[in-house]
Structure formats: structure tokens, C-alpha cells
Write a protein that holds these residues in place. Structure first.
Motif, short mmCIF file in Angstrom:
data_model
loop_
_atom_site.label_atom_id
_atom_site.label_comp_id
_atom_site.label_asym_id
_atom_site.label_seq_id
_atom_site.Cartn_x
_atom_site.Cartn_y
_atom_site.Cartn_z
N ASP A 45 0.77 -1.35 -0.02
CA ASP A 45 0.03 0.03 0.05
C ASP A 45 1.01 1.28 -0.12
OD1 ASP A 45 -3.07 -1.00 0.43
OD2 ASP A 45 -1.59 -2.31 1.51
N HIS B 253 -2.54 -9.77 -0.94
CA HIS B 253 -2.92 -8.45 -0.66
C HIS B 253 -4.06 -8.28 0.15
CE1 HIS B 253 -3.25 -3.86 -0.90
NE2 HIS B 253 -4.43 -4.08 -1.24
N LYS C 263 -18.09 -2.75 -6.36
CA LYS C 263 -16.74 -1.51 -6.71
C LYS C 263 -16.93 -0.40 -6.91
CE LYS C 263 -13.34 -3.66 -8.79
NZ LYS C 263 -12.43 -4.09 -9.83
N ASP D 135 -12.30 -8.52 0.62
CA ASP D 135 -13.03 -7.50 0.90
C ASP D 135 -14.40 -7.34 0.20
OD1 ASP D 135 -14.09 -4.83 1.04
OD2 ASP D 135 -12.03 -3.68 0.94
N HIS E 250 -3.64 -4.04 2.38
CA HIS E 250 -5.05 -3.68 2.20
C HIS E 250 -5.81 -2.70 3.00
CE1 HIS E 250 -8.55 -3.46 -0.41
NE2 HIS E 250 -9.28 -4.33 0.75
N ASP F 32 -1.15 -2.71 -4.04
CA ASP F 32 -1.34 -1.34 -4.03
C ASP F 32 0.00 -0.83 -4.21
OD1 ASP F 32 -3.80 -2.29 -4.27
OD2 ASP F 32 -4.41 -1.25 -2.33
N ASP G 31 -7.24 -8.12 -0.81
CA ASP G 31 -8.62 -7.44 -1.53
C ASP G 31 -9.69 -8.34 -1.90
OD1 ASP G 31 -6.35 -7.91 -3.45
OD2 ASP G 31 -7.80 -7.33 -4.96
N GLY H 217 -2.49 -5.96 -6.09
CA GLY H 217 -3.55 -5.69 -5.05
C GLY H 217 -4.65 -5.18 -6.03
N ASN H 218 -5.62 -4.50 -5.39
CA ASN H 218 -6.83 -3.92 -6.02
C ASN H 218 -6.57 -2.83 -6.79
OD1 ASN H 218 -6.89 -3.16 -3.12
ND2 ASN H 218 -8.38 -1.75 -3.90
N ILE I 179 -15.05 -4.50 -2.64
CA ILE I 179 -14.15 -4.61 -3.57
C ILE I 179 -14.56 -5.46 -4.61
CG2 ILE I 179 -11.92 -5.13 -4.57
CD1 ILE I 179 -11.75 -2.34 -3.24
N GLU J 128 -4.65 -3.70 -10.05
CA GLU J 128 -5.12 -5.01 -10.52
C GLU J 128 -4.87 -5.10 -11.98
OE1 GLU J 128 -9.12 -4.67 -9.73
OE2 GLU J 128 -9.25 -2.69 -11.09
#
Length: 283
Positions: free
Chosen positions: A29, A135, A147, A140, A219, A59, A137, A98-99, A143, A102
Motif C-alpha cells: 500500500d 494483498h 466496486k 473485501d 489492504h 497497491d 482485497d 492488489g486492487n 471490492i 489490479e
């Protein structure tokens, strides 16, 4: 954890410029490409902390923000170059997607500049325990299933970080360390605390189901090391709010390291002052 509540023995020792070496370091992150990214603090950390393995736990680059508008300071480029240099010099670097980054999931299993791109990884501690590295995500619900809510929350979060930047600019001028307003608020809101607890329990449950001894994730920007129903949960934090990393020492101990100061900026200032003082008088 509120940075003001961090125990003294977990803080980086600012006067000591000795390079530390670990079996492994986990950072996540970073959010390169955003104004909230504390790239200068991270660069300072990377200069004096080496490891056999370096895990970038998602991230790292913020693709969401870069789509909205280009933002890329020299310090962001310096962080990328520093990580690439570590990889060239022999550090095993694994980039977990991560998101916010992505788009890199299209390149899983590929290497870029000796950096391996993966969706997840497994790290074996010195004592033989195996940690699942992800990660987070994918656990979550916002997410995965809404989104648009995540994007909306990301925008509000960015505004909060801008306010936080102005506040910390004044703290820096006063010689004070970094403090996160958004972390302070997040950890005192009931719904946020409930989400964090559910997130941690979901990840440790999945780690047990897969046969691992623990999990390392990012995350949620909340550094933590604790056991949940016999499974080790580790979150390495972030470089927007917490300014933290997870490390494994050569003795096999897992620790959180916080880096709320810019050591090299102070060293450079001290050197300039010493040089100016040493100049012979022309009077």
C-alpha cells in the motif's frame, strides 16, 4: 494503531545510520502516483534496510488515481529505481498484485527487471512455519461486489489525506514526526472497527483452510501481528498513513517497524550546517 501510541522500541532509531539486514521484508500500500504517498519516508527506509527476500504486497502503484489524473513526483520514481536496484543486486523481490494495481494481474508469473509478479506467495519462516502472502482485497466484500462503492470511498479518502498532508507539513516544520489523521478517525469509528475485525478473521480462516500457519496481507492500512484462533495474522501496514513494514529477523522473529521520520533529510541538513560552520572566515 495510532502512531502516537507506538511503543518506543518499535520506532526506527533515527540517529543510527547502520544498515540492517533481515531474512524478509514485507511492504504494501505504497500508492505511488498519489499525493498521499509518503515516498520520501519509504526511500529513507529502503536505504538502510536490506533483506534476502522483499515482498511488495499489493497497491504499490495506484492505478485508480492515475486514471483520474497524472501525479508522479521524482521521489516516486526514486522508490521504483531503488527496488529495481535491490533486485539486480540479488534480493529476491516478489510483487503481489492488489486492487489498486489490479491491471498487473494480466502479467502473473512474469518477471519485470528481476521482479516476479504473482497473485499470492508462500513464505517459510526460519522455524518452518508457512505464511500465505496475499494483498487481501479478494476478501473485501466492497471490492468484490460493489466496486463503485470502493471508488466512492477512495475519493473521500483522498480528500482526507490532502487535509492530513497540510497538517503534517506544519508538524514537520516544528520538528515533529508524522501523524495520521485518517488512521485516528478510522480506528475510532465503530463500523470501520467491525470491518477490520471481519477482514482479519476471514483471512485467517482461509489460511487455516489452505493448511498454512499464518497470513501476511495489506489492504486495510492497519499494521498488526497477532494470533486469531491459533493462526498468525500479520498486516504490514502502508506508506500513506502508518509508514510501516513487517520484517523477519535472521533469528526468525517477526516485527513491525515504523518509520515516521526522514533520517537522511536530517543527515543532509546536518552535513550542510557542519560544512558551513567549517568554512574559514573571510572577514
Amino acid at each position: 494503531m495510532d502512531p502516537k501510541d507506538i511503543p518506543d522500541d518499535t520506532l526506527a532509531e533515527i540517529p543510527d545510520a547502520e544498515v540492517r539486514h533481515y531474512r524478509a521484508i514485507w511492504i504494501s500500500d505504497i500508492h505511488l502516483g498519489t499525493s498521499g504517498c509518503k515516498a520520501d519516508f519509504l526511500l529513507d527506509f529502503l536505504r538502510v534496510n536490506e533483506s534476502d527476500q522483499l515482498y511488495l504486497v499489493g497497491d504499490i502503484v495506484d492505478g485508480w488515481q492515475l486514471k483520474r489524473g497524472w501525479y508522479w513526483k521524482q521521489s516516486h520514481n526514486d522508490v521504483v529505481q531503488k527496488i529495481l536496484r535491490k533486485a539486480r543486486k540479488g534480493t529476491k523481490v516478489t510483487y503481489i498484485v492488489g486492487n489498486h494495481d489490479e491491471a498487473l494481474r494480466e502479467f502473473l508469473g512474469m518477471r519485470f527487471g528481476e521482479i516476479l509478479i504473482e497473485n499470492e506467495a508462500v513464505h517459510e519462516l526460519r522455524d518452518g512455519r508457512r505464511l500465505w502472502v496475499t494483498h487481501g482485497d479478494l476478501f473485501d466484500g466492497v471490492i468484490q461486489y460493489a466496486k463503485w462503492l470502493a471508488y466512492l470511498g477512495d475519493t473521500a479518502y483522498t480528500v482526507a489525506l490532502k487535509v492530513n498532508d497540510h497538517f503534517n507539513y506544519l508538524r514537520h516544520k516544528m520538528g515533529m514526526s508524522y501523524w495520521s489523521l485518517s488512521q485516528y478517525l478510522k480506528h475510532r469509528v465503530k463500523n470501520a472497527v467491525s470491518f477490520i475485525t471481519a477482514f482479519e478473521e476471514a483471512l485467517t480462516t482461509e489460511a487455516r483452510r489452505r493448511g498454512y500457519d499464518g497470513v501476511v496481507c495489506g489492504h486495510i492500512h492497519r499494521p498488526e501481528i497477532r494470533e486469531i484462533d491459533g493462526t498468525l495474522y500479520c498486516n504490514d501496514g502502508d506508506w500513506v498513513e502508518s509508514l510501516s513494514a513487517l520484517v523477519e529477523t535472521h533469528e526468525g522473529e517477526l516485527k513491525l517497524v515504523y518509520w515516521p521520520h526522514r533520517r537522511f533529510e536530517k543527515d543532509l541538513k546536518a552535513k550542510k550546517e557542519a560544512k558551513a560552520y567549517a568554512q574559514p572566515s573571510t572577514v
